[in-house]
Structures are given as structure tokens and as C-alpha cells.
Scaffold this active site. Sequence first.
Site, PDB file in Angstrom:
ATOM      1  N   GLY A  82     -28.919  13.632  -9.513  1.00  0.00           N
ATOM      2  CA  GLY A  82     -29.811  13.298 -10.633  1.00  0.00           C
ATOM      3  C   GLY A  82     -31.172  12.819 -10.176  1.00  0.00           C
ATOM      4  O   GLY A  82     -31.438  12.663  -8.986  1.00  0.00           O
ATOM      5  N   GLY A 120     -33.219  10.481  -9.141  1.00  0.00           N
ATOM      6  CA  GLY A 120     -33.105   9.109  -8.629  1.00  0.00           C
ATOM      7  C   GLY A 120     -34.454   8.433  -8.518  1.00  0.00           C
ATOM      8  O   GLY A 120     -34.559   7.207  -8.467  1.00  0.00           O
ATOM      9  N   ARG A 121     -35.507   9.245  -8.454  1.00  0.00           N
ATOM     10  CA  ARG A 121     -36.840   8.636  -8.398  1.00  0.00           C
ATOM     11  C   ARG A 121     -37.858   9.523  -9.097  1.00  0.00           C
ATOM     12  O   ARG A 121     -39.046   9.495  -8.780  1.00  0.00           O
ATOM     13  CB  ARG A 121     -37.258   8.397  -6.966  1.00  0.00           C
ATOM     14  N   LYS A 163     -42.943  11.342  -9.866  1.00  0.00           N
ATOM     15  CA  LYS A 163     -42.029  11.157  -8.736  1.00  0.00           C
ATOM     16  C   LYS A 163     -42.430   9.873  -8.012  1.00  0.00           C
ATOM     17  O   LYS A 163     -43.574   9.742  -7.583  1.00  0.00           O
ATOM     18  CB  LYS A 163     -42.116  12.364  -7.796  1.00  0.00           C
ATOM     19  N   ARG A 188     -45.742  15.660 -11.266  1.00  0.00           N
ATOM     20  CA  ARG A 188     -45.402  17.079 -11.087  1.00  0.00           C
ATOM     21  C   ARG A 188     -45.311  17.764 -12.447  1.00  0.00           C
ATOM     22  O   ARG A 188     -44.959  17.126 -13.447  1.00  0.00           O
ATOM     23  CB  ARG A 188     -44.055  17.231 -10.394  1.00  0.00           C
ATOM     24  N   ARG A 227     -32.260  22.589 -12.283  1.00  0.00           N
ATOM     25  CA  ARG A 227     -31.874  23.101 -10.953  1.00  0.00           C
ATOM     26  C   ARG A 227     -30.471  23.686 -11.001  1.00  0.00           C
ATOM     27  O   ARG A 227     -29.733  23.425 -11.958  1.00  0.00           O
ATOM     28  CB  ARG A 227     -31.816  21.947  -9.951  1.00  0.00           C
ATOM     29  N   ASP A 229     -29.338  21.142  -5.336  1.00  0.00           N
ATOM     30  CA  ASP A 229     -30.107  20.307  -6.272  1.00  0.00           C
ATOM     31  C   ASP A 229     -31.603  20.516  -6.093  1.00  0.00           C
ATOM     32  O   ASP A 229     -32.392  20.014  -6.898  1.00  0.00           O
ATOM     33  CB  ASP A 229     -29.755  18.819  -6.085  1.00  0.00           C
ATOM     34  N   ASN A 230     -31.996  21.251  -5.055  1.00  0.00           N
ATOM     35  CA  ASN A 230     -33.413  21.537  -4.842  1.00  0.00           C
ATOM     36  C   ASN A 230     -33.747  23.001  -5.116  1.00  0.00           C
ATOM     37  O   ASN A 230     -34.756  23.510  -4.642  1.00  0.00           O
ATOM     38  CB  ASN A 230     -33.814  21.163  -3.409  1.00  0.00           C
ATOM     39  N   ASP A 277     -39.333  20.369  -5.047  1.00  0.00           N
ATOM     40  CA  ASP A 277     -38.928  19.261  -4.184  1.00  0.00           C
ATOM     41  C   ASP A 277     -39.427  19.433  -2.751  1.00  0.00           C
ATOM     42  O   ASP A 277     -38.677  19.772  -1.828  1.00  0.00           O
ATOM     43  CB  ASP A 277     -37.398  19.067  -4.188  1.00  0.00           C
TER      44      ASP A 277
END
Length: 525
Positions: free
Chosen positions: A100, A102-103, A122, A192, A199, A268-269, A278
Amino acid sequence: MKLNVNDTFLKELPADSIVENSIRQVNESCYSFVNPTKTEAPEIVHVSPDVAKMLGISEEEEKSEEFLKVFTGNKIIENTTPYAMCYGGHQFGHWAGQLGDGRAINLAEINNDGKQWAIQLKGAGVTPYSRTADGLAVLRSSVREYLCSEAMYHLGVPTTRALSLSLSGDQVMRDVLYNGNPAYEKGAIVCRVSPSFLRFGSYEIFAARKDHQTLKMVVDYTLKHFYPECEPNKLGYIQFFKAVSLKTLDMIVHWQRVGFVHGVMNTDNMSILGLTIDYGPYGWLEGYDKRWTPNTTDSEHKRYAFGSQSNIGLWNLLKLANALYPLIEDAAPLEEILADYKKLYAGKYLGMMKAKIGLEENHEDDLKLIQDLETNLKRTETDMTIFFRKLSNISRDMIIAEKDEVSFLEKVSDAFYKPEELKGEALFFWKDWMNRYLKRLQQESYSDAEKKDRMDKINPKYVLRNYMSQIAIDAADKGDYSIIDELFNLLKKPYDEQPEAEKWFAKRPEWARTKVGCSMLSCSS
Ligand code: AMP
Ligand code: MG
């Protein structure tokens, strides 16, 4: 600042019912509401005027106090509720469960000129997905993401974009080399922008939890907004998978064309839209080495090395296929699409490499010619960008007539890191290759000038070499943002000759060969 907010993701997909910002597993929902953390003394470092315009932000608004506050997370845009997305992922070949945002915190989706954009900060603080980390980002990695995403866009590579780079004003602790030497660095925030930040892992998480209801909702949402040609039924889901597979393949062929190594191709990327997403420990090839990866975490296995990217793309697509399977319940069409990927990739890769050396017609020896070129480029350390760029200066008729192989090599000699190594076997193989290449060029119908023109449009003159980012970072750390601006503008026209910027068309300096940030990077960001 007047932004045309149109939050589709929030409206159409289920939210986490818990609103408290605590680290947890989030079930049966696609996102959690969370506000960015306010920062101490925010400061805008750079703004991309093109992206601002794309979002409908005027030049005046760009310079406003409100812009600074909104894009550093210190003010919430009217009528919006920021959120972090829930996803999972396979990291370095293993299922990692829930990851998820996270930042990353999505501010909103906005609509401008009929186009939909999700805007995301981000490094704006912890979210329910932050696990054991702090939700923050440092200046070093933020400069790299900001410059590279815009540079990739101008290179014609599918990518997310970046609106702004800011300092949070807070200090962030990082152990860059994971060797027990943590230090404070300047905290930073990148805004971004992408049509969507979904994703592969956004689908995997629900399949892994056997939550087929939410899986179907997020797939149907994706089709409706981004793949409208696919109906929300079994056939449509297969077509969707085919389309994602083609976009992913196309993106990776572009990466190979410009010498980009993503570095962390975890699922996830991997964007569901086939966009480069990412930007972490990515890197640009200098010496042409297919086994090269900038990511120190991957230096042993080299899973995500330059030459492995297409296979990893396929591996990741297989994971996506597994995630979609519960909605399709028929493996054969998915397997067929995966098998086609291999064939299609081989064809597209060959076409791309041929175009890089100015060949358009088809001849049976072309594959061999490309393979032998790649072997030569590796045999003695040869700079990828300089070699292909200089190759367009080869005039086929003149050289064949003179049989002057040395002058051929002179045309590309700037690309060789150690020209003195060009003797014996290495020289023999280069001469052999250039003779075959020149003969092969004769079979093309266009003129030298046309050839050069075509080649220079796909072989960039300027790329964001790792050491260039590092110079910009070191200056920015001291409060001098002029190199960020210089590189930002240089990389807007990567295919153009820019005589005043010739110093950036050069091999990596020797000091950068082993310096952290220039030749290798960790995931610490
Ligand atoms: P990445 O390797 O950057 O794609 O990150 C993998 C996962 O770790 C994602 O879920 C990120 O949101 C999370 N992550 C990375 N860095 C941080 C951080 N500093 N704080 C919280 N989560 C992070
Ligand atoms: Mg990530």
C-alpha cells in the site's frame, strides 16, 4: 487556485471504514482516508511548468502561497478527502502481502481539458500502510524521481509525471548503505501525477485474500476508466489482460532503447497503465552491460538487471494473470497471451535495435548483426548513449569506398572508455562488424541525411546519467537549485543538439565510477 476536482476512485470504490491513521491490515477496501502530515518550513524547489499547465494551474497560481501549502501537504484542496491506496505485491520474487501507499498520499483526482489526473504527494507522512517506516522521503531520492520522470516523458517513454519538488523543512533519518551509519537528511516531497496509480499489486491483494467481490469492483473500475474498449465480462477481462501485457511490453522496449534500468520491478511497482512508476534505485546504462543493475540490494542475484527487464515483465504479468484468474476461470487464454508476449517482445526488440542503427528493411542476417553488435559493445567498455548517438554520423558510401575502417571507429571513438583496449581480438571483431554493417546499410533506400535524422530521433543525446543527478543533489543539499533547473531544461529536449550543454554529452567521469549515488544506489530513500 481553482482545480476541477472529480474523484472517481473514491466515489466508485469501497473505503476503509476505519478513519484513524494507525498501521493495520485494511480489508475489503481499496483505500484509507488520511491527511498529509503538516511540515515545519516547506519550500518549493522546482515546478514543472508543463505539468502545471496540464492540470490547469496558471503561472500566477504556481507562485502562490496556496500552491506551496497544497503541494507540501499543508492545506487540503477544497472539497477533497486525501487517501492512501491499498495494494500488495511480489517483492524480489516473493509474495509480500499488504504493502500500500506507505508514504504516498493521493490529494485528489482532477479533470482538465477532458483528461483525468490523479495527484499524489510522495513523502507526506505516515498512512495505515507505512508498516515500520516513517512515511517520509529525502531530498536525494526526490530530486531523482522528479528529474527522471520528466526526463522520461520527454524521451517518449510512458511514465508518470511530476508537478513539483519541495523541501518539507523537516529532517529525516536514513541509513543510506544499511551499514549502521544513520544520518539526518533534508526531507522532501514530490507531487506525482498520473491518470491512475493502480498497480498490478492493486489486484493481487484482493485475489490473495480471496476477496473476489472487491477484486471485481477494482477491475471493473479500471476497465470503465482506462480500458473502455473492454466489457466487464470474461471476454473483456481477457482483452484487458492482453492490453496490459502489450503496454508493459511496449514500456520495456522503450527502457531498453534508452538504457534505463528500473531497479525494483516488484509487482507493486508495475503500473496497470504500462507507465514507468516509482523511481527508486533506478539507473542509466553507461557501459553497455546487460547484467548491470544500479540497485545494491539486488547486486548478488541481479534479478532486475538491464537485460532481465523483459523476462521480469513477463513474470510480473503472470502474477497479474493469477490475480485476474478468479474472474475468468479459464487459464488457456491467459497462457496464450503470456506466450505471445515472448514472441512479440523478440520482434519488437529486434525492430527497435535495428532502428537504433538505422535499418528499416528486413534481412535474414539482421538478428545476428544486432547480437554481434551487443557482444562488441560489451567486450570493451562502451558507452551506450554516446555510441548510438555518434553512429548516425557514419556515411556508408564514403567509408566503403575508402575501406577505411579506422575512420569508422574514430567516428564512435568517444564512446570507448579505454580506447587503448581496442586492439587484437577486440579490434578484429569491430572491423568485421563494421564491414557487415556498412554493406547492410547499402541495402536501405534512404539517404545518409535521412538515416541520421531518423536515428537522432530515437537515440537520445542527453540522458540523466546517475552522476548528473548526484551533482544536482549535492548542490541542492547546499541550497543551490540551479543544477536541478539546468538538467530539467536540458532533458526537455534530449534528442536535440544543444551546443551549450555539450559537457553533459560525455562519458561518466572516473570519480563517479564507485561513488554511492552514481554507480550504485540502495532502496533507502
Ligand atoms: P518501494 O520499494 O519504494 O516501491 O516501496 C515498497 C513499499 O514500502 C510500499 O508500500 C511503500 O509505500 C513502502 N515504503 C517505502 N518507503 C517508505 C517509507 N519511508 N515510509 C513508509 N512506507 C514506505
Ligand atoms: Mg513502490
